[in-house]
Enzyme design. Structure first.
Site, PDB file in Angstrom:
ATOM      1  N   ARG A 155       0.855  -1.173   0.000  1.00 26.01           N
ATOM      2  CA  ARG A 155       0.000   0.000   0.000  1.00 26.01           C
ATOM      3  C   ARG A 155       0.898   1.232   0.000  1.00 26.01           C
ATOM      4  O   ARG A 155       2.046   1.174   0.462  1.00 26.01           O
ATOM      5  CB  ARG A 155      -0.916   0.007   1.221  1.00 26.01           C
ATOM      6  CG  ARG A 155      -1.817  -1.213   1.334  1.00 26.01           C
ATOM      7  CD  ARG A 155      -2.604  -1.201   2.633  1.00 26.01           C
ATOM      8  NE  ARG A 155      -3.519  -2.334   2.717  1.00 26.01           N
ATOM      9  CZ  ARG A 155      -3.207  -3.523   3.218  1.00 26.01           C
ATOM     10  NH1 ARG A 155      -1.975  -3.729   3.689  1.00 26.01           N
ATOM     11  NH2 ARG A 155      -4.087  -4.497   3.258  1.00 26.01           N
ATOM     12  N   LYS A 170      -2.281  -1.478   7.518  1.00 26.94           N
ATOM     13  CA  LYS A 170      -3.726  -1.364   7.715  1.00 26.94           C
ATOM     14  C   LYS A 170      -4.307  -2.593   8.395  1.00 26.94           C
ATOM     15  O   LYS A 170      -5.211  -2.490   9.226  1.00 26.94           O
ATOM     16  CB  LYS A 170      -4.395  -1.140   6.354  1.00 26.94           C
ATOM     17  CG  LYS A 170      -5.905  -1.035   6.377  1.00 26.94           C
ATOM     18  CD  LYS A 170      -6.432  -0.827   4.977  1.00 26.94           C
ATOM     19  CE  LYS A 170      -7.950  -0.752   4.963  1.00 26.94           C
ATOM     20  NZ  LYS A 170      -8.469  -0.561   3.573  1.00 26.94           N
ATOM     21  N   HIS A 226      -2.528   2.673  -5.566  1.00 26.24           N
ATOM     22  CA  HIS A 226      -2.935   1.273  -5.397  1.00 26.24           C
ATOM     23  C   HIS A 226      -2.594   0.425  -6.618  1.00 26.24           C
ATOM     24  O   HIS A 226      -2.607  -0.812  -6.533  1.00 26.24           O
ATOM     25  CB  HIS A 226      -4.440   1.211  -5.128  1.00 26.24           C
ATOM     26  CG  HIS A 226      -4.938  -0.167  -4.808  1.00 26.24           C
ATOM     27  ND1 HIS A 226      -4.669  -0.797  -3.611  1.00 26.24           N
ATOM     28  CD2 HIS A 226      -5.677  -1.048  -5.536  1.00 26.24           C
ATOM     29  CE1 HIS A 226      -5.218  -1.996  -3.607  1.00 26.24           C
ATOM     30  NE2 HIS A 226      -5.836  -2.176  -4.762  1.00 26.24           N
ATOM     31  N   ARG A 255       0.153  -2.255  -5.968  1.00 21.86           N
ATOM     32  CA  ARG A 255      -0.321  -3.427  -5.222  1.00 21.86           C
ATOM     33  C   ARG A 255      -1.214  -4.297  -6.110  1.00 21.86           C
ATOM     34  O   ARG A 255      -1.062  -5.520  -6.153  1.00 21.86           O
ATOM     35  CB  ARG A 255      -1.087  -2.949  -3.989  1.00 21.86           C
ATOM     36  CG  ARG A 255      -1.649  -4.055  -3.093  1.00 21.86           C
ATOM     37  CD  ARG A 255      -2.182  -3.418  -1.818  1.00 21.86           C
ATOM     38  NE  ARG A 255      -2.961  -4.325  -0.994  1.00 21.86           N
ATOM     39  CZ  ARG A 255      -2.446  -5.198  -0.136  1.00 21.86           C
ATOM     40  NH1 ARG A 255      -1.132  -5.296  -0.010  1.00 21.86           N
ATOM     41  NH2 ARG A 255      -3.219  -5.963   0.601  1.00 21.86           N
ATOM     42  N   HIS A 305      -3.699  -9.960   2.854  1.00 21.64           N
ATOM     43  CA  HIS A 305      -5.138  -9.771   2.992  1.00 21.64           C
ATOM     44  C   HIS A 305      -5.678 -10.672   4.103  1.00 21.64           C
ATOM     45  O   HIS A 305      -5.309 -11.841   4.200  1.00 21.64           O
ATOM     46  CB  HIS A 305      -5.862 -10.111   1.685  1.00 21.64           C
ATOM     47  CG  HIS A 305      -5.829  -9.014   0.675  1.00 21.64           C
ATOM     48  ND1 HIS A 305      -4.866  -8.920  -0.306  1.00 21.64           N
ATOM     49  CD2 HIS A 305      -6.655  -7.946   0.486  1.00 21.64           C
ATOM     50  CE1 HIS A 305      -5.097  -7.856  -1.062  1.00 21.64           C
ATOM     51  NE2 HIS A 305      -6.168  -7.255  -0.605  1.00 21.64           N
ATOM     52  N   TYR A 314      -9.299 -11.579  -8.065  1.00 21.53           N
ATOM     53  CA  TYR A 314      -8.156 -11.440  -8.976  1.00 21.53           C
ATOM     54  C   TYR A 314      -7.920 -12.733  -9.752  1.00 21.53           C
ATOM     55  O   TYR A 314      -7.683 -12.728 -10.959  1.00 21.53           O
ATOM     56  CB  TYR A 314      -6.897 -11.069  -8.199  1.00 21.53           C
ATOM     57  CG  TYR A 314      -6.791  -9.618  -7.822  1.00 21.53           C
ATOM     58  CD1 TYR A 314      -6.353  -8.668  -8.738  1.00 21.53           C
ATOM     59  CD2 TYR A 314      -7.120  -9.185  -6.545  1.00 21.53           C
ATOM     60  CE1 TYR A 314      -6.249  -7.333  -8.390  1.00 21.53           C
ATOM     61  CE2 TYR A 314      -7.012  -7.857  -6.191  1.00 21.53           C
ATOM     62  CZ  TYR A 314      -6.584  -6.931  -7.110  1.00 21.53           C
ATOM     63  OH  TYR A 314      -6.484  -5.614  -6.771  1.00 21.53           O
TER      64      TYR A 314
END
Length: 362
Positions: free
Chosen positions: A205, A232, A311, A314, A337, A346
């Site tokens: 990120r 995050k 972004h 990433r 994640h 994805y």
């Protein structure tokens, strides 16, 4: 009638009920002066003692911990949202704190009419609730009279919602073109190449890119060991180590070492701001500077810069990894994640035409 018309009609009908009026002070009472003095003395003696200074310091420290629990980017967004709401209230002669659900409903309607998307409006309503709770008031969405506000927000989602517009990922081809478009061997060129390569190779990120410190870089024969000290999805700051292979196409290790050798800084922020004359400064870059950097080099490589953002680096790793057959779990090792649902999207996108059901007869 469309939702916007319905919302504005509701706003016009209820506008006069939103004005906050001050209560009339009670009429003065004639009391016996001796009795009044006695009552004041009793009240003074029975008042609760004030908190000692040391306890006040502990409360302030606890509040600081509570504030730190919210991600920095979210805090900045909430601060901005709250400033927008308070300015809107001031312009219309309304009280921002506390605000009634009707006030917030009209504010949300105005924001939708101005073209804001539902996700931004929902975040602004959440920010309003956050500042209400911090001020000792219930959030407008939690009040018993919040039914109309909920209807307005649902109507905004129904009329203005839609598929989320994703920025273009900087996949392997796009990234190599962006790197090739960076001319020279000056500090800025070396730094920008390293940022693009490391940001994509570690699926970082933009906030994680600017938070990297020199001591977070481990150089090993296979490539790099990158320590993400805080992110995050790691609010407790346990940290995690990401492996970045040496690489033979993008070559993230070589590009990073070239920047570090030229910058010559042995500690502190890894990616630092440069002056207008490309002189090294001790300050770390901002996360917004990463987004501008990506867009600048995308434009230089011949792409539409509006399709790219911070972004994109990433997303580029995830897109390229999925297209090359990486499993969800191997992608998750790098992307970190918490949920695999995003990663599944994805992989599904990369596999849309693989083993297609109609391949044998279409």
């Amino acid at each position: 009638m469309s939702f916007s018309g319905t919302a504005m009609a509701y706003a016009n009908r209820s506008w006069h009920t939103l004005k906050m009026t001050s209560a009339h002070p009670p009429s003065p009472l004639f009391v016996d002066s001796d009795l009044a003095r006695t009552q004041i003395a009793v009240a003074t003696n029975s008042a609760e003692p004030t908190l000692p200074a040391i306890l006040n310091e502990k409360i302030e420290r606890a509040a600081a911990y509570a504030k730190a629990a919210r991600a920095g980017a979210t805090r900045r967004a909430y601060d901005s949202d709250w400033a927008i709401f308070t300015a809107w209230c001031a312009a219309h002669g309304l009280t921002a704190l506390p605000a009634s659900p009707d006030v917030v409903a009209v504010f949300a309607s105005d924001q939708a009419t101005a073209g804001l998307n539902p996700s931004t409006i929902n975040r602004r309503v959440a920010a309003i609730g956050h500042y209400h709770r911090a001020g000792g008031y219930p959030a407008p969405t939690a009040m018993p009279t919040a039914g109309r506000l909920a209807e307005v927000l649902a109507g905004i989602r129904a009329e203005h919602g839609g598929a989320k517009r994703q920025k273009r990922p900087a996949d392997a081809v796009a990234l190599r073109n962006m790197l090739a478009a960076i001319d020279g061997e000056g500090l800025r060129a070396l730094r920008d190449r390293a940022i693009l390569a490391i940001g994509m190779a570690a699926a970082l990120r933009r906030s994680e890119i600017v938070a990297l410190q020199v001591e977070h870089i481990g150089i090993v024969p296979e490539g790099l060991r990158l320590t993400i000290a805080h992110s995050k999805t790691d609010q407790t700051r346990q940290g995690i180590v990401i492996a970045i292979p040496e690489g033979s196409r993008i070559r993230p290790k070589a590009l990073l070492l070239a920047w570090m050798a030229a910058a010559g800084h042995g500690k502190g922020p890894l990616f630092r701001r440069l002056s207008r004359l490309d002189a090294l400064t001790p300050a770390a870059m901002s996360d917004r500077a990463i987004a501008r950097l990506v867009q600048h080099h995308a434009a230089a490589a011949g792409y539409d810069p509006s399709q790219f953002a911070g972004h994109s680096l990433r997303a580029g790793f995830l897109t390229e990894g999925a297209s090359q057959g990486a499993t969800i779990f191997k992608l998750q090792e790098v992307s970190r994640h918490k949920s695999v649902q995003v990663l599944a999207d994805y992989v599904r996108d990369a596999d849309l035409f693989k083993d297609h059901a109609g391949q044998r007869f279409l």
